[in-house]
Design a protein around this motif. Sequence first.
Motif, PDB file in Angstrom:
ATOM      1  N   ALA A  18     -11.001  37.691  37.515  1.00 47.67           N
ATOM      2  CA  ALA A  18      -9.810  38.431  38.050  1.00 47.67           C
ATOM      3  C   ALA A  18     -10.320  39.772  38.313  1.00 47.67           C
ATOM      4  O   ALA A  18     -11.560  40.240  37.910  1.00 47.67           O
ATOM      5  N   ILE A  19     -10.027  40.278  39.705  1.00 46.55           N
ATOM      6  CA  ILE A  19     -10.410  41.666  40.076  1.00 46.55           C
ATOM      7  C   ILE A  19     -10.466  42.566  38.996  1.00 46.55           C
ATOM      8  O   ILE A  19     -11.502  43.208  38.842  1.00 46.55           O
ATOM      9  N   ALA A  20      -9.396  42.754  38.133  1.00 48.12           N
ATOM     10  CA  ALA A  20      -9.215  43.811  37.140  1.00 48.12           C
ATOM     11  C   ALA A  20     -10.421  43.698  36.298  1.00 48.12           C
ATOM     12  O   ALA A  20     -11.151  44.594  35.872  1.00 48.12           O
ATOM     13  N   ALA A  21     -10.413  42.296  35.840  1.00 52.85           N
ATOM     14  CA  ALA A  21     -11.564  42.163  34.818  1.00 52.85           C
ATOM     15  C   ALA A  21     -12.836  42.354  35.221  1.00 52.85           C
ATOM     16  O   ALA A  21     -13.911  42.839  34.623  1.00 52.85           O
ATOM     17  N   ALA A  22     -13.230  41.962  36.387  1.00 53.98           N
ATOM     18  CA  ALA A  22     -14.595  42.258  37.011  1.00 53.98           C
ATOM     19  C   ALA A  22     -14.755  43.620  37.267  1.00 53.98           C
ATOM     20  O   ALA A  22     -15.928  44.127  36.745  1.00 53.98           O
ATOM     21  N   MET A  23     -13.809  44.468  37.677  1.00 54.66           N
ATOM     22  CA  MET A  23     -14.270  45.802  37.656  1.00 54.66           C
ATOM     23  C   MET A  23     -14.376  46.478  36.632  1.00 54.66           C
ATOM     24  O   MET A  23     -15.101  47.391  36.338  1.00 54.66           O
ATOM     25  N   GLY A  24     -13.586  46.016  35.452  1.00 50.49           N
ATOM     26  CA  GLY A  24     -13.583  46.544  34.138  1.00 50.49           C
ATOM     27  C   GLY A  24     -14.932  46.141  33.660  1.00 50.49           C
ATOM     28  O   GLY A  24     -15.641  47.025  32.923  1.00 50.49           O
ATOM     29  N   LEU A  54       2.411  58.011  39.739  1.00 54.44           N
ATOM     30  CA  LEU A  54       2.117  56.506  39.444  1.00 54.44           C
ATOM     31  C   LEU A  54       3.396  55.926  38.766  1.00 54.44           C
ATOM     32  O   LEU A  54       3.661  54.655  38.803  1.00 54.44           O
ATOM     33  N   LEU A  55       4.330  56.618  38.301  1.00 48.40           N
ATOM     34  CA  LEU A  55       5.632  56.008  37.479  1.00 48.40           C
ATOM     35  C   LEU A  55       6.650  55.627  38.731  1.00 48.40           C
ATOM     36  O   LEU A  55       7.272  54.521  38.621  1.00 48.40           O
ATOM     37  N   ALA A  56       6.284  56.009  40.007  1.00 48.10           N
ATOM     38  CA  ALA A  56       6.998  55.334  41.176  1.00 48.10           C
ATOM     39  C   ALA A  56       6.482  53.912  41.441  1.00 48.10           C
ATOM     40  O   ALA A  56       7.404  53.236  41.985  1.00 48.10           O
ATOM     41  N   ILE A  57       5.490  53.501  40.829  1.00 45.45           N
ATOM     42  CA  ILE A  57       5.036  52.068  41.437  1.00 45.45           C
ATOM     43  C   ILE A  57       5.774  51.215  40.588  1.00 45.45           C
ATOM     44  O   ILE A  57       6.539  50.173  41.399  1.00 45.45           O
ATOM     45  N   PRO A  58       6.203  51.137  39.599  1.00 44.43           N
ATOM     46  CA  PRO A  58       6.973  50.147  38.640  1.00 44.43           C
ATOM     47  C   PRO A  58       8.592  50.382  39.168  1.00 44.43           C
ATOM     48  O   PRO A  58       9.133  49.124  39.336  1.00 44.43           O
ATOM     49  N   SER A 273       4.025  45.241  37.763  1.00 43.32           N
ATOM     50  CA  SER A 273       3.627  46.487  37.742  1.00 43.32           C
ATOM     51  C   SER A 273       2.357  46.471  36.756  1.00 43.32           C
ATOM     52  O   SER A 273       1.384  47.501  37.106  1.00 43.32           O
ATOM     53  N   GLY A 274       2.245  45.798  35.728  1.00 46.37           N
ATOM     54  CA  GLY A 274       1.178  45.742  34.841  1.00 46.37           C
ATOM     55  C   GLY A 274      -0.171  45.300  35.461  1.00 46.37           C
ATOM     56  O   GLY A 274      -1.111  45.999  35.546  1.00 46.37           O
ATOM     57  N   VAL A 275      -0.008  44.441  36.406  1.00 45.83           N
ATOM     58  CA  VAL A 275      -1.131  44.053  37.185  1.00 45.83           C
ATOM     59  C   VAL A 275      -1.598  45.291  38.045  1.00 45.83           C
ATOM     60  O   VAL A 275      -2.815  45.567  38.063  1.00 45.83           O
ATOM     61  N   VAL A 280      -5.424  50.074  38.644  1.00 48.75           N
ATOM     62  CA  VAL A 280      -5.609  51.631  38.757  1.00 48.75           C
ATOM     63  C   VAL A 280      -6.469  51.979  37.548  1.00 48.75           C
ATOM     64  O   VAL A 280      -7.386  52.714  37.757  1.00 48.75           O
ATOM     65  N   GLY A 281      -6.140  51.393  36.310  1.00 48.17           N
ATOM     66  CA  GLY A 281      -6.763  52.022  35.462  1.00 48.17           C
ATOM     67  C   GLY A 281      -8.307  51.594  35.019  1.00 48.17           C
ATOM     68  O   GLY A 281      -9.413  52.418  34.973  1.00 48.17           O
TER      69      GLY A 281
END
Length: 424
Positions: A18-24, A54-58, A273-275, A280-281
């Motif tokens: 997963a992209i998030a896992a790869a970046m982290g 960023l609160l606007a995203i969810p 939203s979590g994804v 971002v994180g």
Amino acid sequence: MIVILLAVLAVLVLGGTAIAAAMGTTGLIDAIVSGLPVQNVAQAMFAGLESFTLLAIPLFILTGEILHRSGAADRLVAFVNACVAWLPGGLGISVVGSTMVFSGLSGSVNADAAAIGSTMLPPMERAGYRREWSASIVAASSGTGVLIPPSITIIVLATVANLSVTELFLAALLPAAVVAISKVIVILWYARFVEPPVERVAPGFGALGRAFGRAVPALVAPLVILGGIFSGTFTATEAAAIAVLYSTLLALAYRTIPWREWGGMLVRVGKTSGVVLVLVGVAQILAYMLAYDRVEVSLADWASGFTGNYLLFTLVLIVVFWIIGALLDGMPALIVLAPLFLPLAQEAGMSPLHFAVLALAIIGISLVTPPLGTACFIVSGIANVSMARLVKPMAPFIVIMFVTMILLAYVPGFAEWLPGLYGE
């Protein structure tokens, strides 16, 4: 070091991580090798998420979900279709128009591709469109969504590049219109010379009036959202909250969402939203390590040979963002690359707003470029068309998007004119 980091990231992504896992993972490996405490990595991640914007995203994701589930999106599509369906390639043109309107409500390219695809692909097939051609129209149209306010990608880019969300919204409007018109031209040409439609029927003023009347409540939403932002009445985040309230009232008035479905809908929005926010994180981890490794210095030294040549720098910018954007699914690429390339773009003579809009346009192309484009994956699944069959029909859209991107790159006024008027 940057080459090693990108190599590790590419191996993980291409290996199916997963992209998030790869970046982290890439950032964490770099931190361990560099001898940094692990808590520094965690602090960088949470610091990157500590933004009111960023609160606007969810909230915008929730708005799009409510409008889709309530049937408001279907009413918008029906109205746009009634306006243009009588033209050659009218159904295809209505896809472009519907995406332009719905993007202003959903804020998400993936939501555009899923909602418009599920709504428009069946009638297009019944009208005689080849499945791969109709799928390519939907995929290409959804790629424009990154440029249409209140695009989630615009909000994230404004946050990481320290730009005004309102000004970036304005800067993206004209390029988005130019890209959309260019796609309409492709569809008209195709309908006229390649695959003429079987039948075109004008809906009549009565049907058009009824479609407009049904769509008015949904059409009010983007006017309230963007009108409030551009007038300075409220911020993008406040606009997102108002959009949720308005769409909820609309759904209650339509009575199309059973009470038992609201809980599941909120869970889906939370997951989506979590994804996005996890991306971002973890991208902030990678950005933190790139800054720690002084990659910007190495990049500046490498780029010093062509920042004085605007033509060459722009071509390098396009190639890098296009390739990395396709590999990293667009938004993570912007998060990592924008802070690195923004100083170089300014040194080359490009304003921050011009750079940001050009980067968005490139990412828009990367999202619809087979075989890695996210929008292509979503639409190919909905249409039950293999990715290989999308390559040929997507080609004219890729070409015309590339031409308009080059126009945007070398005519800064496309991005700077509206913000200039706003600032006067």
